[in-house]
Design an enzyme around this catalytic site. Sequence first.
Site, mmCIF file in Angstrom:
data_model
loop_
_atom_site.group_PDB
_atom_site.id
_atom_site.type_symbol
_atom_site.label_atom_id
_atom_site.label_comp_id
_atom_site.label_asym_id
_atom_site.label_seq_id
_atom_site.Cartn_x
_atom_site.Cartn_y
_atom_site.Cartn_z
ATOM 1 N N SER A 195 81.259 -24.794 55.579
ATOM 2 C CA SER A 195 81.265 -25.071 56.709
ATOM 3 C C SER A 195 80.085 -24.700 56.607
ATOM 4 O O SER A 195 78.469 -24.665 57.875
ATOM 5 C CB SER A 195 82.057 -24.440 58.099
ATOM 6 O OG SER A 195 81.231 -23.396 57.029
ATOM 7 N N GLY A 196 79.468 -23.906 55.784
ATOM 8 C CA GLY A 196 77.665 -23.276 55.325
ATOM 9 C C GLY A 196 78.163 -21.511 55.697
ATOM 10 O O GLY A 196 77.136 -20.822 55.794
ATOM 11 N N GLY A 197 79.070 -21.236 56.378
ATOM 12 C CA GLY A 197 78.949 -19.694 56.630
ATOM 13 C C GLY A 197 80.099 -18.849 55.963
ATOM 14 O O GLY A 197 80.110 -19.644 54.989
ATOM 15 N N ASP A 215 82.444 -17.067 55.955
ATOM 16 C CA ASP A 215 83.844 -17.202 55.909
ATOM 17 C C ASP A 215 84.284 -18.333 55.090
ATOM 18 O O ASP A 215 85.401 -17.972 54.168
ATOM 19 C CB ASP A 215 85.079 -17.428 57.493
ATOM 20 C CG ASP A 215 84.478 -16.703 58.063
ATOM 21 O OD1 ASP A 215 84.299 -15.410 57.886
ATOM 22 O OD2 ASP A 215 84.288 -16.119 59.587
ATOM 23 N N SER A 216 83.616 -19.440 54.644
ATOM 24 C CA SER A 216 83.991 -20.964 53.919
ATOM 25 C C SER A 216 83.894 -20.419 52.793
ATOM 26 O O SER A 216 83.950 -20.772 51.379
ATOM 27 C CB SER A 216 84.100 -21.779 54.349
ATOM 28 O OG SER A 216 82.735 -21.948 55.010
ATOM 29 N N GLU A 257 92.258 2.854 69.680
ATOM 30 C CA GLU A 257 91.509 1.510 69.123
ATOM 31 C C GLU A 257 90.048 0.891 69.776
ATOM 32 O O GLU A 257 88.834 0.576 68.616
ATOM 33 C CB GLU A 257 92.681 0.749 68.842
ATOM 34 C CG GLU A 257 92.697 0.354 70.377
ATOM 35 C CD GLU A 257 93.972 0.542 70.882
ATOM 36 O OE1 GLU A 257 94.890 0.008 71.747
ATOM 37 O OE2 GLU A 257 94.309 1.621 71.404
ATOM 38 N N HIS A 269 94.024 4.401 74.712
ATOM 39 C CA HIS A 269 93.756 3.836 73.305
ATOM 40 C C HIS A 269 92.661 4.531 72.875
ATOM 41 O O HIS A 269 91.195 3.818 73.147
ATOM 42 C CB HIS A 269 93.261 2.378 74.012
ATOM 43 C CG HIS A 269 94.614 1.885 74.641
ATOM 44 N ND1 HIS A 269 95.566 0.512 74.171
ATOM 45 C CD2 HIS A 269 94.936 1.652 76.123
ATOM 46 C CE1 HIS A 269 96.059 0.077 75.652
ATOM 47 N NE2 HIS A 269 96.002 0.780 76.713
ATOM 48 N N GLY A 285 101.500 -2.270 75.906
ATOM 49 C CA GLY A 285 101.701 -4.132 76.290
ATOM 50 C C GLY A 285 101.625 -4.297 77.286
ATOM 51 O O GLY A 285 101.061 -2.894 78.577
ATOM 52 N N CYS A 298 100.147 4.688 74.367
ATOM 53 C CA CYS A 298 100.291 3.171 75.888
ATOM 54 C C CYS A 298 101.850 3.211 76.029
ATOM 55 O O CYS A 298 103.074 3.852 75.927
ATOM 56 C CB CYS A 298 99.129 2.283 75.901
ATOM 57 S SG CYS A 298 99.397 1.976 77.958
ATOM 58 N N TYR A 299 102.209 1.214 76.182
ATOM 59 C CA TYR A 299 103.231 1.193 76.345
ATOM 60 C C TYR A 299 104.337 1.942 75.573
ATOM 61 O O TYR A 299 105.131 2.144 75.004
ATOM 62 C CB TYR A 299 103.283 -0.273 76.374
ATOM 63 C CG TYR A 299 104.482 -1.035 76.212
ATOM 64 C CD1 TYR A 299 105.365 -0.810 77.632
ATOM 65 C CD2 TYR A 299 105.445 -1.339 76.043
ATOM 66 C CE1 TYR A 299 106.784 -1.353 77.753
ATOM 67 C CE2 TYR A 299 106.710 -1.982 75.771
ATOM 68 C CZ TYR A 299 107.451 -2.493 77.034
ATOM 69 O OH TYR A 299 108.092 -2.793 76.967
ATOM 70 N N LYS A 313 86.326 -9.577 59.724
ATOM 71 C CA LYS A 313 84.958 -10.324 59.324
ATOM 72 C C LYS A 313 84.294 -9.950 58.954
ATOM 73 O O LYS A 313 83.571 -10.203 57.896
ATOM 74 C CB LYS A 313 83.639 -11.060 60.595
ATOM 75 C CG LYS A 313 82.668 -11.303 60.339
ATOM 76 C CD LYS A 313 82.345 -12.716 59.585
ATOM 77 C CE LYS A 313 82.580 -13.611 60.705
ATOM 78 N NZ LYS A 313 82.695 -15.270 60.338
#
Length: 513
Positions: A222-224, A226-227, A169, A167, A53, A80-81, A368
């Site tokens: 949308s054509g992608g 995800d949708s 990650e 970090h 943070g 970290c924090y 994704k």
Amino acid sequence: MQAIVILDFGAQYSQLIARRLRALHVYCELLPFDAPQAEIEKLSPRALILSGGPNSVYDPGAPALPAYVLASGLPVLGICYGMQLIAQALHGVVHRADRREYGPATITVGGPSALFHGVPPALNVWMSHGDSVERLPDGFATLAQSPNTPFAAIGDAARRIYGVQFHPEVTHTEHGLDILRNFVYDVCGVSPNWVPANIIEESIAQVRAQTGPQGRVLCALSGGVDSAVTATLIGRAIGERLTCFFVDHGLLRQNEGDEAMALFTEHLDLNVVRVNAGERFLSKLAGVSDPERKRKIIGEEFIRVFEEEAKALGPFEFLAQGTLYPDVIESAGQGKKDAARIKSHHNVGGLPARMDFTLVEPLKRLFKDEVRAIGRTLGLPERWVNRQPFPGPGLAVRIIGPVTREATETLQAADAIVRQEIDAVPDVQRRLWQYFAVLTPVQTVGVMGDGRTYANLVAVRAVASEDGMTANWAHLPHDLLARISARIVNEVPGVNRVVYDISSKPPATIEWE
């Protein structure tokens, strides 16, 4: 389901912790540090991870460590924090540093420990902190140190409480994923069971529970990928009670509307209605330059189009869309109330306050690459699964300045050349996350046909990334860049100069707006 809860103390990229755990096939949720204890307990977590943070533990009003964290008896990892909060809460000493340590550092692992099992004795890590732990709490041992940070990693093995000042990650930290794997698998005893088949089964059950036995769903396609995955999941959950709408807002890439409808027809056994609304969106965007206003206008107009279409084919109680976790994060949505808003995504921060629908978003907690894995399991073709991300507002946020028909056509032509040339080099294309053109408002002097020109500057952007949350600019071959530049200048009217964007994310974002 075995879950790990990540408590977010305001780090802009704390979602990367979640991303790494998901890569280990472990389910996790990112929640604000001050989420009610009851909300945490509902997940029956197997461990707690404390993010970094921007604060010092000494700042007035700085986020504090909830009392239940250490009282729970669960394994805890502070980053970290988060590590500083652990040290402070257990009566160690945190030192307010004179200057911030930001960037690469080399740590030396002090000896055998569960956290660093199988990790080399020295590795490069990414530091980003102001304060440091000066004295360890009772029961803790030093697990790693660096020249500037004597307590780079600490641990109390008996209580299964660990902290790292760096970090793990971020991809800049060597063996960061191994360190997280050791914590999750060995310290916490969590099994890697967050896999596509389980996600699909759970998502279908959730959609059925939300929509009930009769609820009808309108899905925005949308054509992608995800949708497409969203529609496929919902179709399997409720069958003919789903109707999909493909709204062509006139800001798609060249020929994309027709290509998307062909994909839908060939690969989706769903009812898909195409709505051509290009003039409507261009009219709403007339004279608008601010990117946040563009996103909000487009987000609201999508909803209004859906509402109007629903009156003819409805009623529809629900609107489904392919919102992903990063969309929520970057819009400072759920779980990020202390984070700065980077940009409003049209399907999250751009949504209007008034809607006639209840949202159905089965992918809202997924990244994704998880969606792509699910798409493959659902049988979507590889060329669709690996289709590069495209912003919902389309070319509106790749035209810097007002969106006009002329600007849109110019950018469509330039962008088509970028994609054609890169797609023609598979070895290059495979390692890219996104690649596209941007139309800038800058005009420059040039010489064409022995005459003076004063025309537009087009920027080319290509990035490599694992998840879209961080990205490096791609080192494209010079001959490829030369072909792209020559074709754009020669084939696209009104353009006489091409530049290449060599900014990484951060500090830049992938999109220009």
